[in-house]
Design a protein around this motif. Structure first.
Motif, PDB file in Angstrom:
ATOM      1  N   PHE A   1      16.293 -28.371  24.477  1.00 17.07           N
ATOM      2  CA  PHE A   1      17.712 -28.121  24.235  1.00 17.07           C
ATOM      3  C   PHE A   1      18.270 -27.130  25.252  1.00 17.07           C
ATOM      4  O   PHE A   1      17.555 -26.241  25.716  1.00 17.07           O
ATOM      5  N   ASN A   2      19.568 -27.251  25.562  1.00 13.51           N
ATOM      6  CA  ASN A   2      20.174 -26.301  26.490  1.00 13.51           C
ATOM      7  C   ASN A   2      20.854 -25.135  25.785  1.00 13.51           C
ATOM      8  O   ASN A   2      21.425 -24.268  26.443  1.00 13.51           O
TER       9      ASN A   2
ATOM     10  N   LEU B   1      15.262 -23.663  20.950  1.00  9.46           N
ATOM     11  CA  LEU B   1      15.227 -24.409  19.694  1.00  9.46           C
ATOM     12  C   LEU B   1      14.229 -25.563  19.766  1.00  9.46           C
ATOM     13  O   LEU B   1      14.196 -26.307  20.747  1.00  9.46           O
ATOM     14  N   ARG B   2      13.412 -25.682  18.742  1.00  6.69           N
ATOM     15  CA  ARG B   2      12.526 -26.824  18.590  1.00  6.69           C
ATOM     16  C   ARG B   2      12.699 -27.319  17.169  1.00  6.69           C
ATOM     17  O   ARG B   2      12.744 -26.529  16.231  1.00  6.69           O
ATOM     18  N   LEU B   3      12.805 -28.633  17.017  1.00  3.13           N
ATOM     19  CA  LEU B   3      12.996 -29.205  15.684  1.00  3.13           C
ATOM     20  C   LEU B   3      11.842 -30.138  15.345  1.00  3.13           C
ATOM     21  O   LEU B   3      11.304 -30.803  16.220  1.00  3.13           O
TER      22      LEU B   3
ATOM     23  N   VAL C   1      14.794 -31.364   8.276  1.00  2.00           N
ATOM     24  CA  VAL C   1      14.653 -30.795   9.621  1.00  2.00           C
ATOM     25  C   VAL C   1      14.109 -29.386   9.501  1.00  2.00           C
ATOM     26  O   VAL C   1      14.671 -28.580   8.762  1.00  2.00           O
ATOM     27  N   THR C   2      13.056 -29.082  10.243  1.00  2.55           N
ATOM     28  CA  THR C   2      12.572 -27.707  10.332  1.00  2.55           C
ATOM     29  C   THR C   2      12.892 -27.193  11.727  1.00  2.55           C
ATOM     30  O   THR C   2      12.548 -27.842  12.720  1.00  2.55           O
ATOM     31  N   ALA C   3      13.574 -26.058  11.782  1.00  9.38           N
ATOM     32  CA  ALA C   3      14.028 -25.503  13.056  1.00  9.38           C
ATOM     33  C   ALA C   3      13.293 -24.208  13.357  1.00  9.38           C
ATOM     34  O   ALA C   3      13.116 -23.367  12.479  1.00  9.38           O
TER      35      ALA C   3
ATOM     36  N   PRO D   1      12.447 -18.622  18.251  1.00 12.21           N
ATOM     37  CA  PRO D   1      12.091 -17.193  18.111  1.00 12.21           C
ATOM     38  C   PRO D   1      13.144 -16.250  18.690  1.00 12.21           C
ATOM     39  O   PRO D   1      13.236 -15.114  18.274  1.00 12.21           O
ATOM     40  N   GLY D   2      13.961 -16.767  19.614  1.00 12.47           N
ATOM     41  CA  GLY D   2      14.992 -15.900  20.177  1.00 12.47           C
ATOM     42  C   GLY D   2      16.176 -15.708  19.248  1.00 12.47           C
ATOM     43  O   GLY D   2      17.008 -14.824  19.464  1.00 12.47           O
ATOM     44  N   THR D   3      16.279 -16.543  18.226  1.00  8.89           N
ATOM     45  CA  THR D   3      17.461 -16.515  17.350  1.00  8.89           C
ATOM     46  C   THR D   3      17.092 -16.296  15.884  1.00  8.89           C
ATOM     47  O   THR D   3      17.853 -15.671  15.148  1.00  8.89           O
ATOM     48  N   PHE D   4      15.968 -16.846  15.453  1.00 12.47           N
ATOM     49  CA  PHE D   4      15.612 -16.796  14.029  1.00 12.47           C
ATOM     50  C   PHE D   4      14.295 -16.047  13.850  1.00 12.47           C
ATOM     51  O   PHE D   4      13.393 -16.116  14.690  1.00 12.47           O
ATOM     52  N   THR D   5      14.189 -15.360  12.711  1.00  5.75           N
ATOM     53  CA  THR D   5      12.977 -14.574  12.465  1.00  5.75           C
ATOM     54  C   THR D   5      11.838 -15.442  11.980  1.00  5.75           C
ATOM     55  O   THR D   5      10.690 -15.037  11.995  1.00  5.75           O
ATOM     56  N   GLN D   6      12.164 -16.643  11.504  1.00 12.16           N
ATOM     57  CA  GLN D   6      11.106 -17.543  11.026  1.00 12.16           C
ATOM     58  C   GLN D   6      11.662 -18.966  11.009  1.00 12.16           C
ATOM     59  O   GLN D   6      12.877 -19.166  11.113  1.00 12.16           O
ATOM     60  N   PRO D   7      10.798 -19.962  10.868  1.00 15.89           N
ATOM     61  CA  PRO D   7      11.308 -21.334  10.768  1.00 15.89           C
ATOM     62  C   PRO D   7      12.122 -21.509   9.491  1.00 15.89           C
ATOM     63  O   PRO D   7      11.885 -20.813   8.500  1.00 15.89           O
TER      64      PRO D   7
END
Lengths: 330, 153, 379
Positions: free
Chosen positions: A216-217, A233-235, A251-253, A256-262
């Motif tokens: 993703f960009n 982001l990886r889904l 969907v599991t997202a 690490p740069g944005t969310f503390t956990q999946p």
């Protein structure tokens, strides 16, 4: 055997698709009711493809409020709001961009589609950005510019999409701006640059289509509430048939740069059952031109632009014959 | 001067006519660069790449330019479509930040630090994206000086 | 009723299952090889491309000859090896700006076996325009030439001014164009004065030049096009159902397909007038046929009809070659609109030119050719 031949000869049904596989005998999607009116006629369709997979071919659409805001939320007075008389957030009123649309400009409430405690686990810094995004929605949301919506957003926007299930690819065409994704079931190289719609690689696990989406960009949002992500982001998506006409989409997202956990979202996707269901184009590149370039016209159509800032005079006239207003004018 | 000018147009047209006559490309292949950039503002810069936007309809290459007085400006140069390059095997890793390049072009009419990359070369003068990276696009004509490093005929 | 339906289907299913078991076990599951898909249709999947540069129409002197000689092909290839246009710097700055970027960003395909894409009418040239269509084409051409009247392109009688004349700027130059504009003109009052390509909306149906990725399902077929500079688009061919009512207009029309033996026949209607093809708008209908000839070749034939534009239907034929998905690294996401910095930039440039002119510091914008690339061929 004679009995079966008798049935076959006596059958008044013409199976539209020649390939009725073994699986079709077990579960058939009977979506029409013969003899109950023309609009409801629908040929039976196999719930499985001849290679034994769930039949995801067709026109699909999510039917929820996820595209407004993935998280659980109360109904809101306006797509864009401002403080009203009271300082409480729940007492905000519609703001200028939408006020003339009255009750048509609000946001419906939603039980939310986010798993766990229903909240997206942002890092503190990312949460601040999300809140700014929400506050400045009309300035920042890429949807308003008709930019490609990304995945998973395209899957639950309020426009239908077509799934074409090929032998080694699954192709989805979205009504929104003719966006598309290809899920590769075979081995392919990564794309040469990062993408809006992600790079999707899929595999079957029993009846579930599992798709890993990467590359993703970072320029897309999840919804109209400012929920966003970065390049990292990886889904992992899971498409499981609930019935022949409904898919459970999960969907599991991770980022690490944005969310503390999946974190996970889940919802049903519904097949459009009307005869001759077709995905119509929502050709919004053109629709967004005034929004994006109006200030660069030689003669402006919108009154008025100050530089790149749009300042619109809203005129709403109450027509004669409006029962409510006529009542107190008398 | 006038006669040479006209001849120049005729020769260029002949070349392009033959080229275009042989292709089925859509007639509108790129922006009206003449509307965006100013023929009266030629620019020529060298510097390290800071960012490459591999986007359509045109690639944008950003470089840091150190001026005579020592200040550094960041300029963006517009090239062609990256899709042709991608099919030849180039990727975002083919032009990394830090690579020294030279650009020859014309500045934008609004005088911002943007220009069209009429000629984009490495420091030694070799054109960027010459030839192909890896397996290339097998169906293409290999034009000398364009697709291969052989001198143009 | 439902029970009867199920039983009826069971009967049919059982009878056809025997057949399907045979093809189920014989067709390769991953579908890469030619042959049939697991549901018994001819397999058209893959990325397909016309790898040759074939002229759209046939040179008149070739008469009804559909194929070129080896010498003719070699000569055309040789001609393109020399002076590849955009790679040369021009003597005049105006031409040089219009040259935009060097030729590494362009792709040249070799000359192919066909003398033209058009194969019917037999002379390889499309039929004449109807009177009305000719009138409209003339009016459009007149409009574009009117906007060039005061430029050097016309003063020097360059090809871009063919049919026009040099003179002072026309009093009509501020009018709204008397037709819905989709091509480039020498004026930039707003996005509507720009070509569809400038607005990232160029992709049109039919398209002969781009890559086509065919993903083939049992009930519908998706064709993803990668054409122009990121002007990609998707078409969905439905194998059932009917066209929408005529008041529905779609950019790429509505496509309904059926199998006739091993050939996929697609009928497309409901086109939008906003994305015309060679002057044909809402009234065009297409019949396209795809037939897989061998592992690497797909034959494509298209017949187009628009009685309001051409006096007869006409047909194109191409042989498309399979491209390697793994090796070719084709990047299918158009992302053109998202990166279209050039459109606001050229509108800004036009506004600045106007300001300079108003202030007496610059030439009249209508005396500058910012449309025909000065060489006269719109690029």
């Amino acid at each position: 055997m004679t009995t079966m031949t008798g049935w076959f000869r006596g059958s008044t049904i013409v199976t539209a698709v020649v390939a009725a596989a073994v699986g079709a005998v077990v579960s058939v999607s009977v979506t029409g009711r013969a003899g109950q009116g023309q609009g409801r006629e629908q040929t039976t369709r196999p719930a499985q493809t001849p290679d034994g997979r769930p039949n995801f071919n067709g026109v699909w659409q999510a039917n929820n409020e996820a595209h407004w805001d993935l998280e659980a939320h109360d109904a809101r007075a306006g797509m864009v709001m401002q403080q009203g008389v009271y300082p409480y957030e729940f007492a905000q009123v519609p703001a200028a961009p939408v006020v003339a649309l009255g009750a048509a400009a609000g946001v419906p409430g939603s039980l939310g589609v986010v798993g766990g405690d229903g909240r997206i686990p942002y890092t503190p810094e990312a949460l601040r950005i999300k809140q700014e995004n929400a506050e400045h929605w009309i300035d920042r949301d890429p949807e308003l510019k008709c930019y490609q919506p990304g995945i998973p957003r395209a899957m639950y926007m309020p426009y239908p999409f077509q799934i074409v299930q090929g032998t080694d690819k699954i192709h989805m065409t979205f009504g929104f701006s003719n966006a598309a994704r290809v899920i590769h079931l075979d081995a392919v190289e990564l794309p040469p640059d990062y993408t809006y719609m992600g790079h999707s690689v899929g595999r079957w696990e029993e009846d579930t289509l599992v798709v890993e989406v990467t590359e993703f960009n970072g320029k897309t949002w999840f919804d109209r509430a400012g929920n966003f992500h970065g390049e990292g982001l990886r889904l992992t998506e899971r498409f499981s048939p609930m019935t022949p006409d409904a898919i459970w989409y999960e969907v599991t997202a991770t980022d690490p740069g944005t969310f503390t956990q999946p974190w996970t979202i889940e919802m049903p996707l519904y097949r459009r059952l009307e005869p001759s269901a077709t995905v119509l184009d929502y050709p919004c590149i053109e629709f967004a031109e005034e929004f994006m370039y109006g200030h660069l016209r030689r003669e402006q159509l919108v009154e008025r632009w100050e530089g790149e800032t749009m300042i619109v005079d809203i005129t709403r006239k109450i027509p004669p014959g409006d029962a409510l207003h006529d009542w107190y004018r008398r | 001067m006038r006669a040479r000018h006209v001849l120049g147009i005729v020769v260029a047209v002949a070349g392009l006519s033959v080229w275009l006559a042989g292709t089925t490309s859509p007639v509108e292949a790129h922006h009206a660069f003449a509307a965006e950039f100013d023929a009266g503002l030629p620019v020529e810069f060298s510097g390290p790449v800071t960012k490459v936007e591999w986007i359509n309809p045109h690639v944008w290459i950003h470089i840091d330019v150190t001026k005579d007085d020592g200040t550094v400006e960041n300029w963006a140069f517009e090239g062609g479509t990256p899709n042709v390059l991608f099919r030849r095997g180039f990727t975002r890793r083919s032009l990394l930040p830090g690579t020294e390049i030279s650009v020859d072009g014309y500045q934008a009419k609004d005088r911002t630090n943007r220009a069209n990359g009429r000629d984009i070369t490495f420091a030694d003068g070799t054109k960027l994206f010459l030839g192909s990276s890896g397996t290339g696009a097998p169906y293409e004509l290999a034009r000398p000086g364009v697709d291969t490093a052989d001198p143009a005929r | 009723m439902i029970k009867r339906r199920l039983i009826g289907s069971l009967g049919v299913a059982t009878a056809t299952t025997i057949l399907m078991v045979v093809s189920f076990t014989s067709a390769p599951l991953e579908g890469q090889a030619p042959g049939a898909t697991p549901w018994g249709h001819s397999n058209l999947e893959g990325i397909w491309l016309d790898v040759y540069a074939t002229p759209f129409e046939r040179a008149p002197e070739l008469g009804e000859r559909e194929f070129a000689t080896a010498e003719e092909r070699t000569a055309r290839d040789q001609a393109r090896m020399v002076n590849p246009g955009r790679n040369e710097r021009s003597q005049s700055a105006g031409q040089d700006v219009a040259g935009a970027y060097n030729a590494v960003f362009t792709s040249a395909r070799p000359a192919g076996p066909r003398t033209s894409l058009v194969v019917d009418p037999p002379n390889g040239r499309i039929p004449a325009l109807t009177e009305e269509a000719q009138r409209q084409a003339d009016a459009e051409q007149e409009w574009r030439l009117m906007l060039l009247r005061n430029t050097e392109t016309c003063q020097s009688a360059a090809p871009g001014c063919n049919g026009g004349e040099f003179g002072p700027p026309s009093p009509s130059r501020f009018d709204v164009s008397p037709f819905y504009n989709t091509s480039r003109m020498n004026r930039h009052f707003g996005p509507e004065d720009q070509s569809l390509g400038d607005r990232c909306m160029l992709g049109r149906t039919p398209d002969f030049n781009g890559f086509r990725r065919i993903v083939q399902g049992q009930e519908s077929i998706a064709i993803g096009y990668d054409t122009g500079q990121g002007q990609g688009f998707q078409r969905v061919v439905y194998l059932s159902g009917t066209h929408p009512v005529t008041q529905i207009h779609l950019r790429h029309g509505d496509s309904r397909g059926r199998w006739e033996g091993d050939t996929l026949t697609i009928e497309t209607s409901n086109f939008s007038p906003k994305f015309p093809f060679r002057g044909s708008g809402a009234n065009r209908t297409l019949i396209e046929r795809y037939t897989r000839l061998d592992a690497d070749t797909l034959e494509y034939e298209m017949t187009i009809e628009d009685p309001t534009v051409w006096v007869a239907p006409w047909t194109v034929r191409q042989e498309l070659k399979r491209q390697d998905d793994m090796q070719n690294r084709i990047y299918y996401e158009p992302r053109c609109h998202e990166g279209n910095y050039g459109l606001p930039a050229l509108l800004i440039g036009a506004r600045m030119d106007e300001q300079e002119f108003q202030a007496g510091r610059g030439p009249d914008p209508f005396s500058m050719d910012t449309a025909t690339c000065v060489t006269g061929l719109p690029e």
